[in-house]
Design a protein around this motif. Sequence first.
Motif, PDB file in Angstrom:
ATOM      1  N   GLU A  13       1.354  -0.941   0.064  1.00  0.00           N
ATOM      2  CA  GLU A  13       0.008   0.037  -0.135  1.00  0.00           C
ATOM      3  C   GLU A  13       1.041   1.469  -0.269  1.00  0.00           C
ATOM      4  O   GLU A  13       1.676   0.834   0.821  1.00  0.00           O
ATOM      5  CB  GLU A  13      -0.751   0.373   1.107  1.00  0.00           C
ATOM      6  CG  GLU A  13      -0.178   0.187   2.531  1.00  0.00           C
ATOM      7  CD  GLU A  13      -1.253   0.190   3.714  1.00  0.00           C
ATOM      8  OE1 GLU A  13      -2.658   0.679   3.592  1.00  0.00           O
ATOM      9  OE2 GLU A  13      -1.050   0.285   4.840  1.00  0.00           O
ATOM     10  N   ILE A  14       0.110   2.358  -0.724  1.00  0.00           N
ATOM     11  CA  ILE A  14       0.938   3.357  -0.544  1.00  0.00           C
ATOM     12  C   ILE A  14       0.906   3.779   1.070  1.00  0.00           C
ATOM     13  O   ILE A  14      -0.778   4.250   1.074  1.00  0.00           O
ATOM     14  CB  ILE A  14       0.487   4.577  -1.536  1.00  0.00           C
ATOM     15  CG1 ILE A  14       0.256   3.912  -3.337  1.00  0.00           C
ATOM     16  CG2 ILE A  14       1.041   5.937  -1.441  1.00  0.00           C
ATOM     17  CD1 ILE A  14       1.920   3.874  -3.499  1.00  0.00           C
ATOM     18  N   TYR A  15       1.326   4.856   1.347  1.00  0.00           N
ATOM     19  CA  TYR A  15       0.937   5.179   2.818  1.00  0.00           C
ATOM     20  C   TYR A  15       1.734   6.691   2.739  1.00  0.00           C
ATOM     21  O   TYR A  15       2.562   7.490   1.821  1.00  0.00           O
ATOM     22  CB  TYR A  15       1.985   4.995   4.186  1.00  0.00           C
ATOM     23  CG  TYR A  15       3.514   4.989   4.288  1.00  0.00           C
ATOM     24  CD1 TYR A  15       3.667   5.837   4.794  1.00  0.00           C
ATOM     25  CD2 TYR A  15       4.067   3.976   2.939  1.00  0.00           C
ATOM     26  CE1 TYR A  15       5.525   5.732   4.669  1.00  0.00           C
ATOM     27  CE2 TYR A  15       5.805   3.599   3.440  1.00  0.00           C
ATOM     28  CZ  TYR A  15       6.384   4.640   4.378  1.00  0.00           C
ATOM     29  OH  TYR A  15       7.612   4.997   3.986  1.00  0.00           O
ATOM     30  N   GLY A  16       1.193   8.440   3.637  1.00  0.00           N
ATOM     31  CA  GLY A  16       1.974   9.239   3.678  1.00  0.00           C
ATOM     32  C   GLY A  16       2.618   9.698   4.802  1.00  0.00           C
ATOM     33  O   GLY A  16       2.720   8.938   5.322  1.00  0.00           O
ATOM     34  N   VAL A  17       3.700  10.654   4.150  1.00  0.00           N
ATOM     35  CA  VAL A  17       3.912  11.422   5.531  1.00  0.00           C
ATOM     36  C   VAL A  17       3.979  12.098   5.328  1.00  0.00           C
ATOM     37  O   VAL A  17       3.794  14.133   4.412  1.00  0.00           O
ATOM     38  CB  VAL A  17       5.967  10.956   5.438  1.00  0.00           C
ATOM     39  CG1 VAL A  17       6.857  11.493   6.028  1.00  0.00           C
ATOM     40  CG2 VAL A  17       6.000   9.710   4.955  1.00  0.00           C
ATOM     41  N   ASP A  18       3.840  13.753   7.108  1.00  0.00           N
ATOM     42  CA  ASP A  18       3.649  14.399   6.985  1.00  0.00           C
ATOM     43  C   ASP A  18       5.089  15.232   7.528  1.00  0.00           C
ATOM     44  O   ASP A  18       4.517  14.803   8.757  1.00  0.00           O
ATOM     45  CB  ASP A  18       2.399  14.998   7.106  1.00  0.00           C
ATOM     46  CG  ASP A  18       2.315  16.597   7.696  1.00  0.00           C
ATOM     47  OD1 ASP A  18       2.485  16.918   7.522  1.00  0.00           O
ATOM     48  OD2 ASP A  18       0.905  16.587   8.300  1.00  0.00           O
ATOM     49  N   ASP A  19       5.714  16.197   7.023  1.00  0.00           N
ATOM     50  CA  ASP A  19       6.718  16.825   7.961  1.00  0.00           C
ATOM     51  C   ASP A  19       5.952  17.963   8.022  1.00  0.00           C
ATOM     52  O   ASP A  19       6.815  19.291   6.512  1.00  0.00           O
ATOM     53  CB  ASP A  19       7.896  15.991   6.855  1.00  0.00           C
ATOM     54  CG  ASP A  19       9.066  17.127   7.315  1.00  0.00           C
ATOM     55  OD1 ASP A  19       9.014  17.743   9.485  1.00  0.00           O
ATOM     56  OD2 ASP A  19      10.163  16.867   7.469  1.00  0.00           O
ATOM     57  N   GLY A  23       7.031  23.161   4.794  1.00  0.00           N
ATOM     58  CA  GLY A  23       5.854  23.948   4.389  1.00  0.00           C
ATOM     59  C   GLY A  23       5.385  23.668   3.303  1.00  0.00           C
ATOM     60  O   GLY A  23       4.718  22.322   3.101  1.00  0.00           O
ATOM     61  N   TRP A  24       5.501  24.062   2.170  1.00  0.00           N
ATOM     62  CA  TRP A  24       5.182  23.701   0.635  1.00  0.00           C
ATOM     63  C   TRP A  24       5.339  22.075   0.796  1.00  0.00           C
ATOM     64  O   TRP A  24       4.360  21.497   0.319  1.00  0.00           O
ATOM     65  CB  TRP A  24       5.405  24.638  -0.124  1.00  0.00           C
ATOM     66  CG  TRP A  24       4.451  24.536  -1.713  1.00  0.00           C
ATOM     67  CD1 TRP A  24       3.322  24.808  -1.631  1.00  0.00           C
ATOM     68  CD2 TRP A  24       5.129  22.888  -2.782  1.00  0.00           C
ATOM     69  NE1 TRP A  24       3.189  24.034  -3.168  1.00  0.00           N
ATOM     70  CE2 TRP A  24       4.497  22.869  -3.684  1.00  0.00           C
ATOM     71  CE3 TRP A  24       6.419  22.539  -2.325  1.00  0.00           C
ATOM     72  CZ2 TRP A  24       4.659  22.572  -4.284  1.00  0.00           C
ATOM     73  CZ3 TRP A  24       6.848  22.495  -3.681  1.00  0.00           C
ATOM     74  CH2 TRP A  24       5.886  22.128  -5.044  1.00  0.00           C
TER      75      TRP A  24
END
Length: 157
Positions: A13-19, A23-24
């Motif tokens: 599966e694809i997973y997301g990373v939020d850093d 910023g953008w």
Amino acid sequence: MSDGYDASTAYGEIYGVDDASMGWSRYAQGHKHMALNSGLFWLKANARTIRLMQRIAKRVNTERQWDQSVYNQEIFNLAHGEYTSPQVSVRVMDIYLFINSKTLFKYVRKLPLDQQKLPVMMHMNYHPEKTERMKAALKYFVEGDKKALDAFPDGSM
């Protein structure tokens, strides 16, 4: 055979990373799946698979590594620096036909009977009481005793 226990863990599966500090460009994606189980696999003999097995054998014999970890690293690590990909194709077997014990005890046994597949092979890799669970699974699938698995929890005892 996959150690995954549902479609996303077995097939990927694809997973997301939020850093937020970026910023953008704070969002990125990756791909993950559970390890392939080195206890059951099929290889078509060719130059690439022979090279892969030679690489695995060399590492297992010269490094203090678990064979399953080496197996997965050699197959899935991306080419980088001096490391080259073995360039082998991977196809994960149907997790309900080549079933592991987590899939069976946590999910499959709770499905309606008409949605349960008869496994081709079963691996009791998620539970320490392997013999007792395997005997119960045989009663459940082969002898038709649909209460044979009831004494066991989803996880370990």
